[in-house]
Design a protein around this motif. Sequence first.
Motif, PDB file in Angstrom:
ATOM      1  N   ASP A 101      -9.692  19.166 -16.583  1.00  0.00           N
ATOM      2  CA  ASP A 101      -8.535  19.606 -15.794  1.00  0.00           C
ATOM      3  C   ASP A 101      -8.882  20.901 -15.066  1.00  0.00           C
ATOM      4  OD1 ASP A 101      -6.838  17.526 -16.680  1.00  0.00           O
ATOM      5  OD2 ASP A 101      -6.391  18.635 -18.519  1.00  0.00           O
ATOM      6  N   THR A 128      -6.142  27.345 -14.355  1.00  0.00           N
ATOM      7  CA  THR A 128      -5.505  28.474 -13.682  1.00  0.00           C
ATOM      8  C   THR A 128      -5.588  29.666 -14.622  1.00  0.00           C
ATOM      9  OG1 THR A 128      -3.993  27.043 -12.466  1.00  0.00           O
ATOM     10  CG2 THR A 128      -3.351  29.344 -12.696  1.00  0.00           C
ATOM     11  N   ARG A 159      -4.467  33.506 -15.695  1.00  0.00           N
ATOM     12  CA  ARG A 159      -3.428  34.532 -15.619  1.00  0.00           C
ATOM     13  C   ARG A 159      -3.917  35.734 -16.436  1.00  0.00           C
ATOM     14  NH1 ARG A 159       0.291  31.547 -17.890  1.00  0.00           N
ATOM     15  NH2 ARG A 159       0.631  32.621 -19.859  1.00  0.00           N
ATOM     16  N   THR A 163      -4.824  28.186 -18.284  1.00  0.00           N
ATOM     17  CA  THR A 163      -3.973  27.013 -18.481  1.00  0.00           C
ATOM     18  C   THR A 163      -4.516  25.820 -17.699  1.00  0.00           C
ATOM     19  OG1 THR A 163      -2.533  27.723 -16.668  1.00  0.00           O
ATOM     20  CG2 THR A 163      -1.913  28.418 -18.875  1.00  0.00           C
ATOM     21  N   ASP A 164      -4.200  24.612 -18.207  1.00  0.00           N
ATOM     22  CA  ASP A 164      -4.760  23.395 -17.612  1.00  0.00           C
ATOM     23  C   ASP A 164      -3.752  22.581 -16.807  1.00  0.00           C
ATOM     24  OD1 ASP A 164      -3.144  22.324 -19.581  1.00  0.00           O
ATOM     25  OD2 ASP A 164      -4.731  21.170 -20.563  1.00  0.00           O
ATOM     26  N   GLY A 165      -2.533  23.079 -16.632  1.00  0.00           N
ATOM     27  CA  GLY A 165      -1.516  22.344 -15.897  1.00  0.00           C
ATOM     28  C   GLY A 165      -0.900  21.213 -16.695  1.00  0.00           C
ATOM     29  N   GLN A 166      -1.309  21.065 -17.960  1.00  0.00           N
ATOM     30  CA  GLN A 166      -0.802  20.006 -18.829  1.00  0.00           C
ATOM     31  C   GLN A 166      -0.068  20.592 -20.046  1.00  0.00           C
ATOM     32  OE1 GLN A 166      -1.300  16.803 -17.801  1.00  0.00           O
ATOM     33  NE2 GLN A 166      -2.434  17.606 -16.052  1.00  0.00           N
ATOM     34  N   GLU A 168       3.175  27.140 -23.966  1.00  0.00           N
ATOM     35  CA  GLU A 168       1.883  26.463 -23.816  1.00  0.00           C
ATOM     36  C   GLU A 168       1.183  26.387 -25.174  1.00  0.00           C
ATOM     37  OE1 GLU A 168       1.207  28.449 -19.409  1.00  0.00           O
ATOM     38  OE2 GLU A 168       0.961  29.587 -21.264  1.00  0.00           O
ATOM     39  N   SER A 202      -6.120  32.623  -8.487  1.00  0.00           N
ATOM     40  CA  SER A 202      -5.785  32.176  -9.838  1.00  0.00           C
ATOM     41  C   SER A 202      -6.727  31.083 -10.337  1.00  0.00           C
ATOM     42  CB  SER A 202      -4.345  31.676  -9.890  1.00  0.00           C
ATOM     43  OG  SER A 202      -4.183  30.580  -9.014  1.00  0.00           O
ATOM     44  N   SER A 203      -7.537  30.524  -9.448  1.00  0.00           N
ATOM     45  CA  SER A 203      -8.495  29.494  -9.877  1.00  0.00           C
ATOM     46  C   SER A 203      -9.849  30.093 -10.264  1.00  0.00           C
ATOM     47  CB  SER A 203      -8.694  28.459  -8.762  1.00  0.00           C
ATOM     48  OG  SER A 203      -9.275  29.068  -7.623  1.00  0.00           O
ATOM     49  N   ASP A 253     -12.697  22.973 -20.006  1.00  0.00           N
ATOM     50  CA  ASP A 253     -11.604  22.073 -20.363  1.00  0.00           C
ATOM     51  C   ASP A 253     -12.184  20.722 -20.754  1.00  0.00           C
ATOM     52  OD1 ASP A 253      -8.458  21.765 -20.156  1.00  0.00           O
ATOM     53  OD2 ASP A 253      -9.379  19.901 -19.474  1.00  0.00           O
TER      54      ASP A 253
END
Length: 198
Positions: A111, A114, A116, A170-173, A53, A147-148, A107
């Motif tokens: 986005d 998530t 962690r 993380t943004d899923g991207q 990432e 996780s959100s 973000d």
Amino acid sequence: EETSSQKATVYRSRYEASVRKDTLACLGSYVFLWGQKQERTPTWYGIFTEQGEESEVVDLKQYLWTGKGPKNRAPHIRELKLNGKQASDVVYLQAGQSYPALASVTDPDKDALTYRWELLPESTDLKTGGDHESRPKALPGLQQPSSSQPQVLLHAPTAPGAYRLFVYATDGQGNVATGNVPFYVESGKMKAEKNGAY
């Protein structure tokens, strides 16, 4: 250790103060470690996570080198606190007690994020000159609503010593914001000695 966003600010200021100012003699610039490496922590020098990432530093370097940022940018971590204290504070926790931690992350592309979280003992495999260091093993003791959600409840380890609480947003991207708070777990006896009871 600075957050990934604080590191991006430092990269920008140093680039603008040196490389960009010297257009006559400076041929260009490079990033010291374009990758990921365990050196004191898993996030200290690298600008990627172990999963690949990309942090805000990658976005910034693309902008500084090309004049254009990426289509999707990394999250920005504004603040990370453990028991109301930041990484720059001296954080002492009591063995076995529970403490809240909260990350303030935005973000730029809106986005969904998530979170962690990871609890690590402070690294003891410390080398010099960039030699390989082994990564500490993650410990149990974290309770996260989901996780959100940008918060976690830390159950401090029972063994006195130095630890770090990490967050990866993380943004899923393929982008991430990172930060950690170092802290020291003290036993009841240690606290009494520190307060002059012994």
